[in-house]
Design an enzyme around this catalytic site. Structure first.
Site, PDB file in Angstrom:
ATOM      1  N   ARG A   3       0.863  -1.180   0.000  1.00 21.36           N
ATOM      2  CA  ARG A   3       0.000   0.000   0.000  1.00 21.36           C
ATOM      3  C   ARG A   3       0.899   1.228   0.000  1.00 21.36           C
ATOM      4  O   ARG A   3       1.941   1.242   0.673  1.00 21.36           O
ATOM      5  CB  ARG A   3      -0.905   0.021   1.246  1.00 21.36           C
ATOM      6  CG  ARG A   3      -2.099  -0.913   1.187  1.00 21.36           C
ATOM      7  CD  ARG A   3      -3.130  -0.492   0.138  1.00 21.36           C
ATOM      8  NE  ARG A   3      -4.285  -1.368   0.081  1.00 21.36           N
ATOM      9  CZ  ARG A   3      -4.390  -2.448  -0.708  1.00 21.36           C
ATOM     10  NH1 ARG A   3      -3.398  -2.789  -1.498  1.00 21.36           N
ATOM     11  NH2 ARG A   3      -5.493  -3.177  -0.706  1.00 21.36           N
ATOM     12  N   GLU A  14      -3.526   7.938  -3.983  1.00 24.25           N
ATOM     13  CA  GLU A  14      -3.832   7.149  -5.167  1.00 24.25           C
ATOM     14  C   GLU A  14      -5.128   7.650  -5.774  1.00 24.25           C
ATOM     15  O   GLU A  14      -6.116   7.732  -5.036  1.00 24.25           O
ATOM     16  CB  GLU A  14      -4.000   5.683  -4.756  1.00 24.25           C
ATOM     17  CG  GLU A  14      -3.131   4.771  -5.584  1.00 24.25           C
ATOM     18  CD  GLU A  14      -3.068   3.369  -5.041  1.00 24.25           C
ATOM     19  OE1 GLU A  14      -4.073   2.654  -5.197  1.00 24.25           O
ATOM     20  OE2 GLU A  14      -2.033   2.988  -4.474  1.00 24.25           O
ATOM     21  N   HIS A  18      -1.389   0.575  -9.664  1.00 24.36           N
ATOM     22  CA  HIS A  18      -2.016  -0.430  -8.803  1.00 24.36           C
ATOM     23  C   HIS A  18      -2.601  -1.588  -9.636  1.00 24.36           C
ATOM     24  O   HIS A  18      -3.802  -1.863  -9.563  1.00 24.36           O
ATOM     25  CB  HIS A  18      -3.098   0.226  -7.919  1.00 24.36           C
ATOM     26  CG  HIS A  18      -3.352  -0.522  -6.640  1.00 24.36           C
ATOM     27  ND1 HIS A  18      -3.707   0.077  -5.464  1.00 24.36           N
ATOM     28  CD2 HIS A  18      -3.303  -1.840  -6.363  1.00 24.36           C
ATOM     29  CE1 HIS A  18      -3.881  -0.835  -4.521  1.00 24.36           C
ATOM     30  NE2 HIS A  18      -3.638  -2.018  -5.053  1.00 24.36           N
TER      31      HIS A  18
END
Ligand code: GLV
Length: 332
Positions: A241, A270, A289
């Site tokens: 993460r 993000e 991602h």
């Protein structure tokens, strides 16, 4: 007698295989878009739902649970679940599930791809070729660290960390790792060496790959102090993460050339804004991602999430619960 089908919300366009499973038994309403469902729409659409197939971009907190009084299960289409307030769900008797295992290999493959790409400057070199800058074979151009026989530090030896260790073993690397628990199988199978201290991993490893969940205790786990411990030619890989790494500290260390490179599939925030300072650096590789983005893995994630929902709706134990305490309360 006609019984109404249970109402389920799906918060994005998803692979058909999992959706078909849900449609057999449920009335499915879908936010049929590739964009994030707006918060207010999510609240409205959840109001009459008993289940939700949710994404890591949907934040389930007290406010959202308040808006969905009939909600019984949230199936997160991800192994990570930092978007879910687990305590709040458990307090309200809402079952939460995630999608472990089915994405382990794809994610480990991708961490490996990032490691290879960052060490060997694959993206900068492809750009160089496209820009017409390739004039001759250059004995001093695009030099990177050896991967084979180097030392890989794995931070978080869970399922994905373990699979990264397997790949590293095939590349004849020395493997060291830090985790709250020892991984006897990785020690036996890949000669992985346990470090009680994360700092030791950072000091010794040529490559550091992050595989910890995001929790308060891992937020900015890799901060300015820890980055300063890394070797001058070290490479940092993050497929966990974004918020596990302090992005400002990472920028400073990369810009100063104090480590060789970083490759990250996850960022804080993000999505990372296109004018973010990290994106200006040639030694920082950022992708959007996509570590679990293979056809088969995404099908399997969606099917697992659907099966988890169906199990709870049928009064059965879901395959991959996050908060099993709720199942005890429900006696399933
Ligand atoms: C993706 O990041 C996941 O947690 O599955």
């Amino acid at each position: 007698m006609h019984t109404a089908l249970p109402k389920v919300l799906v918060t994005r366009n998803l692979p058909e295989s999992g959706l078909a499973l849900l449609r057999e038994h449920c009335a499915v309403q879908q936010w049929a878009s590739d964009d994030v469902i707006p918060r207010d729409t999510l609240k409205t659409m959840l109001a009459d739902k008993i289940a939700c197939l949710a994404l890591l971009t949907d934040r389930f907190d007290a406010e959202l649970f308040d808006a969905a009084p009939g909600l019984k299960v949230v199936a997160n289409l991800a192994v990570g679940f930092d978007n879910l307030d687990v305590d709040e769900a458990t307090r309200r008797g809402v079952v939460l599930t995630n999608t472990p295992d089915v994405l382990t290999d794809a994610t480990a493959d991708y961490a490996w791809a990032l490691l290879l790409a960052a060490a060997r400057q694959i993206v900068p070199n492809a750009d160089y070729v496209k820009a017409g800058k390739w004039k001759t074979w250059e004995p001093m151009g695009f030099l990177g660290p050896n991967i084979h026989h180097a030392t890989l530090g794995i931070v978080g030896m869970g399922r994905i960390g373990h699979e990264v260790a397997r790949r590293a073993h095939g590349f004849k690397m020395r493997i060291i790792y830090h985790d709250p628990q020892r991984a006897a199988d990785a020690e036996r199978d890949y000669g992985a060496e346990y470090c009680t201290d994360l700092d030791e991993v950072l000091r010794v490893a040529d490559f550091v790959s992050l595989h910890v969940p995001l929790r308060p205790s891992t937020h900015h786990l890799i901060d300015r102090r820890s980055l300063a411990l890394m070797k001058p030619r070290a490479v940092l890989i993050n497929t966990a993460r974004g918020a596990v790494v302090d992005p400002d500290a990472l920028y400073d260390i990369l810009a100063a050339g104090r480590i060789y490179a970083a490759a990250m599939d996850v960022t804080e925030p993000e999505p990372i804004p296109p004018d973010h300072q990290l994106l200006s650096l040639p030694n920082c590789l950022v992708t959007s991602h996509i570590a679990s983005a293979t056809f088969k893995t995404r099908d399997e994630m969606c099917e697992l999430a659907a099966r988890n929902i169906l199990a709870v709706l049928h009064g059965e134990r879901p395959l991959t619960p996050i908060n099993p305490d709720v199942l005890e309360q429900m006696r399933i």
